[in-house]
Every structure is written in C-alpha cells, then in structure tokens.
Design an enzyme around this catalytic site. Sequence first.
Site, PDB file in Angstrom:
ATOM      1  N   ASP A 343       0.893  -1.060  -0.009  1.00 46.03           N
ATOM      2  CA  ASP A 343      -0.192   0.043  -0.170  1.00 46.03           C
ATOM      3  C   ASP A 343       0.905   1.204   0.158  1.00 46.03           C
ATOM      4  O   ASP A 343       2.055   1.188  -0.140  1.00 46.03           O
ATOM      5  CB  ASP A 343      -0.958   0.164   1.219  1.00 46.03           C
ATOM      6  CG  ASP A 343      -0.216   0.350   2.410  1.00 46.03           C
ATOM      7  OD1 ASP A 343       1.070   0.128   2.417  1.00 46.03           O
ATOM      8  OD2 ASP A 343      -0.800   0.282   3.682  1.00 46.03           O
ATOM      9  N   ASP A 345       1.305   4.830   2.385  1.00 47.23           N
ATOM     10  CA  ASP A 345       0.836   5.191   3.534  1.00 47.23           C
ATOM     11  C   ASP A 345       1.327   6.840   3.467  1.00 47.23           C
ATOM     12  O   ASP A 345       2.256   7.298   3.240  1.00 47.23           O
ATOM     13  CB  ASP A 345       1.611   4.762   4.858  1.00 47.23           C
ATOM     14  CG  ASP A 345       1.508   3.203   4.827  1.00 47.23           C
ATOM     15  OD1 ASP A 345       0.328   2.416   4.934  1.00 47.23           O
ATOM     16  OD2 ASP A 345       2.388   2.295   4.329  1.00 47.23           O
ATOM     17  N   ASP A 434      -3.477   4.276   2.649  1.00 44.64           N
ATOM     18  CA  ASP A 434      -3.751   4.796   3.907  1.00 44.64           C
ATOM     19  C   ASP A 434      -3.312   6.215   4.447  1.00 44.64           C
ATOM     20  O   ASP A 434      -2.340   6.751   4.176  1.00 44.64           O
ATOM     21  CB  ASP A 434      -3.054   4.021   5.226  1.00 44.64           C
ATOM     22  CG  ASP A 434      -3.412   2.543   5.114  1.00 44.64           C
ATOM     23  OD1 ASP A 434      -4.393   2.355   4.611  1.00 44.64           O
ATOM     24  OD2 ASP A 434      -2.779   1.632   5.693  1.00 44.64           O
TER      25      ASP A 434
END
Length: 510
Positions: A343, A345, A434
């Site tokens: 992902d 962040d 995120d």
Amino acid sequence: MDPLPTAHLGHRKKRPRQTGASMTSTPHDIRFRDLVLFILEKKMGTTRRAFFMELARRKGFRVENELSDSVTHIVAENNSGSDVLEWLQVQNIKASSQLELLDISWLIECMGAGRPVETTGKHQLVVRRDSPDHSNSDPQRIPPPAVQTISQYACQRKTTLNNCNRVFTDAFDVLAENYEFRENESCSVVFMRAASVLKSLPFTITSMKDLEGIPCLEGKAKSIIEEIIEDGESSEVKAVLNDERYKSFKLFTSVFGVGLKTSEKWFRMGFRTLSKIRSDKSLKFTHMQKAGFLYYEDLVSCVTRAEAEAVSVLVKEAVWAFLPDAFVTMTGGFRRGKNIGHDVDFLITSAEATEEEEQQLLHKVTNLWEKKGLLLYCDLVESTFEKLKTPSRKVDALDHFQKCFLILKLHHQRVDSDKASQQGGKNWKAIRVDLVMCPYERRAFALLGWTGSRQFERDLRRYATHERKMILDNHALYDKTKRIFLKAESEEEIFAHLGLDYIEPWERNA
Ligand code: DCT
Ligand code: MG
C-alpha cells in the site's frame, strides 16, 4: 525548540481564506525588521507559496515578492541547499555567506511561535559537497563487524534493504508467519527477531562460528541455520510451505479485509481456493472483503515506487486544495526506501488548521475523489485521541488518530503517459492507500510510528519500556520515573529522549 503554544492549536475562529492568484497582499505592519524573507516557488507551487507569503506578512514578517540583495532568508520546500544554490546561479544571483537557506519547517515554526525562531541545523538546507576524490574510501578496508556489540533491539541496529542473509531470513519469515496463523505469538516473535537481527548483519553467515555474539539466535533458530548451512534448506520450512493450512491462510489473507478469523472459518469449512469462496452463495462478505475480491488482481500485484509517487501527487493536490499549509509525508515502506509495497501510507498534519478544519480534511479529500470517480473503497475512522492519556503499553496497539483506509483508482496516465496510450481497455490500477491525520504537535511521534518497520517499532517500544522506564506509542512518549510527557518536534528528538543514536528511515528495515 519551543513546541507550539497550545492556545494556538485549540479552537479558533475561522478566517475567510484566500487562495491562489486571487490573493493580493494587503499592507501589514512589519514587526521583525532584521529579517527579509523570500519564499522559493520551485517545487512548492504558486498557491502554497502565496499562502505562506500572506501568512508570514500577517504575522509581521517582511516577505519580498522578488529576490533582491536585501533578502536575508530564503525559504524552500523539498529543495536541498544545492538545489537552491543551483537555482540562484540560474537567476545569475550570487549567494552571500550571510544568506540563510532554510527549510519551510523553520517558517512554520515561526508562524506557530508568532516570531522568528532560532535557525538550527535541522532547518538549514544541506549543500552537497561532491568530492571526486575517493582515494581514501577503499572498499577493501571495511572494518570487521563488531559482532559483540550487536544489540538485541532493532532500534539499536542499522538495517538497510541490503540483506546479505536472505536464505535464512526467508526461512524465518515463513516460520514466523506460520506461527502467526496458528496464533502462537511467542514462537512467532522468536522467528521475527531472528530474521530481524540477520537482516542487519553486514556479512553473510556461512558457518556456525559466524553466529558468535549475535543475539536472538538461540535454540530452534540456531538449529535451522545449521540445517540450511549443511543441506541448503530446512526440512521444517519445506514442510510448512507444503502445509494445507499454511497455504490456505496465505491465500485467504492475501484478500484485503480477510484476517485470521475469516481464514480459520473458511479453512474449517473446507475451502482451499479463492474462486470457490467467491462463487459460494451462502457466504456473507464485508464491504472490505467485497472490495478485496473486486480489485484482487490489482491489489496483489504490489505498488511500485512510480505508482506511489503518482499517488503522492494525487494526495497532495487534494489535501492542498483545502489546507495549503498542510504537510503531506509518505510514510511506511516507501519512506524506508523500498521500491515496492502492499500500500502507500501518508501522514498529514497542519500547523495552521483549526481543530474543525483538521477533523474535516479527510472527509473533504475523500468526497472530492468520490466526485471524480476515483474512490473505489473508503473506510474513514474518526479520531479517539485523548491528549492526556498515557501511551499504550502494548507493542502492537493501533493508534487513535483519524485515518482512512482506501482503495484509489490510479490512472496509468498519471504514472506513465506512454503506457496509458498503448493500452486498450482498463486504463487504471486499484491501489491501497492509508491516510493518517494527526495533531501538529504529535507529528514526530506519528511519523516515527508510521514509518515502521513493524519490527523496528516493536523493538523501540520494548526498548523504551525495559531500558528507559518510558512508554512510547504513535502519539507520545511518557517518562514513568519523572511522570511527565516528553515533547518532540522531530524524530531525532524522540531518539535523543530515549538515549538512542539516531537511525535514519532507510536504516529501519528491521
Ligand atoms: N503501523 C502502525 N499502526 C497500524 C498500522 C501500521 O503504527 N495500525 C505502522 C507500522 C508500519 C507502518 O505503519 C506502515 O504499515 P504497513 O503499510 O502495513 O507496512 P509497510 O512497512 O509500509 O509495508 P508495505 O511495504 O507492505 O506496505
Ligand atoms: Mg505500507
């Protein structure tokens, strides 16, 4: 450096905000006559520059529109000292030795304090001194590793991505993961620590003698190393890789939204493939799992650095549309120098926003993406952060900041314009993102926590508790002996409070 006065961070009346080219500076009284500022537009952009110029003028600073001889301080963002000097050269301007080249963080601190704060090393932009003379750096003369001084704590070791012991660490990662799947935490920790210490070694283990003085390698870990040295593989690891339960859990948890509980359930029900699960009419899926299945192929194919940079631009565009002074920092594995991740962040914070503006930002940003059709999944969790609460003692506790777990649609064109025109059909990739929003005075703790690695964080907390009688988490550092919170403006200050040598983000790949 004084932290920002708390009054400054509390509820304030909302001012009408001017942005962009429409912003014209109204005359302000100059309160600090010794300083003449110039804010560099390069890499900062017009809107953000105009915002800072106006803000600084409002606070009584003299800010010039153009660079002139009277300028004493050049403020820049995302530029090194060398970048600024290069820019000055192009403008045909000679930098005098009195001229200060400063990072935007200095100006932000001034804005917080309402006066010029002292410029320190952390504010000053670094000018590279490229020395072509490498005659002194003989690669053959690297001193032998001082094995006896290797700490049991990852936060006292430097762990770059250059892992010389991959055969062993891959084996330990498998075993640690298998114990995690079986919810045997103590055994899992043993192998995570063993893998972590090997990742920090500047040499490859080739014989059992090399293990002398290295912590965290007793018992089972040691016998597995021995087996790998002798046979080239470990029978236990081989068995785990062929184990039905391990293989199923590995597969099931690769779906976004699927954790140990769901995996356990599916495994017990006899499922072994995702296609069977996907097509089973009796199973109920959460929103997260539905999205996980829908974008499965994209999400398992890992995020590249180029994609992460493209997402970063997307995030900054959206955030700065609402809060031009906000800091947006890419954290997680990419901040540690990794070139792929599961992902991307980001940590977001603002020195100027009111509490209300701060609380609204992620809502505004995600709404904007929703309108543009870029929001494929969004789970926004409100903050449960309490200023006076002592930090959590648990090494794996989640933090209390407002955050959102997203899947964004990233158009190929934003990554590589050539690739976009070549492909027919789907012209985007789903990316896990995120976003974490934290109060400005907690940014150093949040940054340290969200940079990871997870093992590095666990050991930082363990070290704080056992060696310093302090409690550290993503929000704060509490000294149990003195019964006070220790404030910090930067990661360096947190390390200093803990009595640790500073470890750079790219050395935290424990
Ligand atoms: N973290 C945290 N609290 C959480 C989740 C994560 O403090 N609830 C920290 C630990 C590492 C960092 O944030 C980023 O988390 P991940 O994205 O899971 O790890 P990563 O190192 O970025 O790994 P990857 O490259 O796979 O994304
Ligand atoms: Mg990550």
